[in-house]
Write a protein that holds these residues in place. Structure first.
Motif, PDB file in Angstrom:
ATOM      1  N   TYR A 181      -2.326  -3.862 -17.146  1.00 51.62           N
ATOM      2  CA  TYR A 181      -3.760  -4.113 -17.804  1.00 51.62           C
ATOM      3  C   TYR A 181      -4.918  -4.382 -17.316  1.00 51.62           C
ATOM      4  O   TYR A 181      -6.034  -3.941 -17.756  1.00 51.62           O
ATOM      5  CB  TYR A 181      -3.334  -5.304 -19.192  1.00 51.62           C
ATOM      6  N   TYR A 197      -0.391   2.391 -18.690  1.00 49.76           N
ATOM      7  CA  TYR A 197       1.113   2.109 -17.628  1.00 49.76           C
ATOM      8  C   TYR A 197       2.091   3.070 -17.569  1.00 49.76           C
ATOM      9  O   TYR A 197       2.773   2.902 -16.581  1.00 49.76           O
ATOM     10  CB  TYR A 197       1.991   0.703 -18.334  1.00 49.76           C
ATOM     11  N   VAL A 257       4.488  -4.143 -14.457  1.00 48.92           N
ATOM     12  CA  VAL A 257       4.505  -4.820 -15.209  1.00 48.92           C
ATOM     13  C   VAL A 257       3.556  -4.740 -16.111  1.00 48.92           C
ATOM     14  O   VAL A 257       2.744  -3.904 -16.205  1.00 48.92           O
ATOM     15  CB  VAL A 257       4.514  -6.353 -15.328  1.00 48.92           C
ATOM     16  N   LYS A 258       3.357  -4.766 -17.624  1.00 43.60           N
ATOM     17  CA  LYS A 258       2.337  -4.123 -18.482  1.00 43.60           C
ATOM     18  C   LYS A 258       0.990  -5.851 -18.476  1.00 43.60           C
ATOM     19  O   LYS A 258       0.309  -4.970 -18.637  1.00 43.60           O
ATOM     20  CB  LYS A 258       2.803  -4.672 -20.266  1.00 43.60           C
ATOM     21  N   GLY A 259       1.351  -6.676 -18.371  1.00 46.14           N
ATOM     22  CA  GLY A 259      -0.026  -7.870 -17.822  1.00 46.14           C
ATOM     23  C   GLY A 259       0.625  -8.470 -19.017  1.00 46.14           C
ATOM     24  O   GLY A 259       0.840  -8.924 -19.862  1.00 46.14           O
ATOM     25  N   ALA A 260       0.658 -10.627 -18.605  1.00 47.95           N
ATOM     26  CA  ALA A 260       0.991 -11.324 -19.217  1.00 47.95           C
ATOM     27  C   ALA A 260       0.096 -12.131 -19.948  1.00 47.95           C
ATOM     28  O   ALA A 260       0.268 -12.772 -20.863  1.00 47.95           O
ATOM     29  CB  ALA A 260       2.620 -11.931 -19.067  1.00 47.95           C
ATOM     30  N   GLN A 297       0.172  -5.651 -12.653  1.00 51.86           N
ATOM     31  CA  GLN A 297      -0.368  -5.577 -13.893  1.00 51.86           C
ATOM     32  C   GLN A 297      -0.710  -4.028 -14.243  1.00 51.86           C
ATOM     33  O   GLN A 297      -1.909  -3.702 -14.100  1.00 51.86           O
ATOM     34  CB  GLN A 297      -0.722  -6.833 -14.435  1.00 51.86           C
ATOM     35  N   THR A 356      10.133  -3.829 -17.880  1.00 49.93           N
ATOM     36  CA  THR A 356       9.327  -4.097 -19.063  1.00 49.93           C
ATOM     37  C   THR A 356      10.764  -3.591 -20.352  1.00 49.93           C
ATOM     38  O   THR A 356      11.939  -3.204 -19.615  1.00 49.93           O
ATOM     39  CB  THR A 356       9.270  -2.493 -19.622  1.00 49.93           C
ATOM     40  N   CYS A 388       3.711  -7.489  -7.508  1.00 48.91           N
ATOM     41  CA  CYS A 388       3.609  -6.631  -8.609  1.00 48.91           C
ATOM     42  C   CYS A 388       2.307  -6.245  -9.201  1.00 48.91           C
ATOM     43  O   CYS A 388       0.969  -6.808  -8.624  1.00 48.91           O
ATOM     44  CB  CYS A 388       4.332  -8.272  -9.574  1.00 48.91           C
ATOM     45  N   THR A 390      -5.752  -2.002 -10.988  1.00 51.15           N
ATOM     46  CA  THR A 390      -4.833  -1.650 -11.165  1.00 51.15           C
ATOM     47  C   THR A 390      -4.521   0.158 -10.520  1.00 51.15           C
ATOM     48  O   THR A 390      -4.006   0.277  -8.991  1.00 51.15           O
ATOM     49  CB  THR A 390      -3.678  -1.989 -12.142  1.00 51.15           C
ATOM     50  N   ALA A 421      -9.570  -7.146 -17.924  1.00 48.29           N
ATOM     51  CA  ALA A 421      -8.458  -6.510 -18.779  1.00 48.29           C
ATOM     52  C   ALA A 421      -8.502  -5.826 -19.359  1.00 48.29           C
ATOM     53  O   ALA A 421      -9.223  -5.504 -20.416  1.00 48.29           O
ATOM     54  CB  ALA A 421      -6.644  -7.706 -18.554  1.00 48.29           C
TER      55      ALA A 421
END
Ligand SMILES: Cc1cc2nc3c(=O)[nH]c(=O)nc-3n(C[C@H](O)[C@H](O)[C@H](O)COP(=O)(O)OP(=O)(O)OC[C@H]3O[C@@H](n4cnc5c(N)ncnc54)[C@H](O)[C@@H]3O)c2cc1C
Length: 152
Positions: free
Chosen positions: A8, A51, A29-32, A6, A73, A4, A12, A40
């Motif tokens: 943000y 993204y 993913v966007k990042g949580a 991220q 997403t 995975c 990356t 970030a």
């Protein structure tokens, strides 16, 4: 096995370039989580833009069968833009996947699937399902209401 990434995280883009020669399976993913600004991107619109760029790069490789591209997403606007980009680079709907959390945007999940985009849902199971759900609720307190409504 896949990884995975991220969107943000500032690292990356470099991580993606390092992984692409391996014909990787990548769920973007966007990042949580809360990360410091040197690690970030902080603003949502910057994360969304990052993204889209990363996803475009992944789609180019997926179109050639050189990557498994997965978009984790619920952002339907973003998914629509990615589908346009996929068309432009010659990636058929089956060449990439969309993953969402179980129970979120179920109707749109079915619509995507009926249009040929493989959709998978993430569920928690095993001994740690409860802390996992509590973290998801903490990230988005509006979901407490969502859960209660569905229980009733
Ligand atoms: C399959 C999957 C795997 C993931 N794995 C990771 C991971 O390994 N590491 C990590 O850091 N993050 C992970 N995430 C979380 C991710 O980073 C985002 O925090 C999360 O997906 C919310 O961002 P979004 O892309 O849906 O877009 P957003 O712009 O945040 O949301 C778009 C819209 O979707 C809806 N929405 C979004 N989230 C929810 C929700 N929980 N409940 C109800 N509606 C919602 C809202 O209406 C929102 O307006 C994962 C997400 C998914 C779907």
């Amino acid at each position: 096995m896949g990884v995975c990434l991220q969107a943000y995280l500032r690292r990356t883009p470099a991580d993606l370039e390092a992984l692409l020669p391996l014909s990787p399976a990548i769920r973007l993913v966007k990042g949580a989580y809360n990360e410091p600004p040197d690690v970030a991107l902080a603003r949502k619109r910057d994360v969304d833009a990052a993204y889209a760029v990363l996803a475009g790069r992944l789609l180019e490789r997926a179109a050639q069968g050189e990557a498994r591209a997965v978009f984790g997403t619920h952002d339907l606007g973003l998914i629509a833009r990615l589908r346009d980009r996929a068309l432009a680079v010659g990636a058929a709907p089956g060449a990439y996947e969309v993953h969402m959390l179980y129970g979120i945007r179920a109707a749109q999940q079915r619509a995507l699937q009926s249009e040929g985009v493989p959709v998978r849902v993430l569920i928690s199971y095993g001994t740690h399902w409860f802390p996992w759900y509590m973290r998801r609720l903490a990230e988005r307190p509006a979901n407490v209401w969502f859960v209660l409504k569905n229980l009733v």
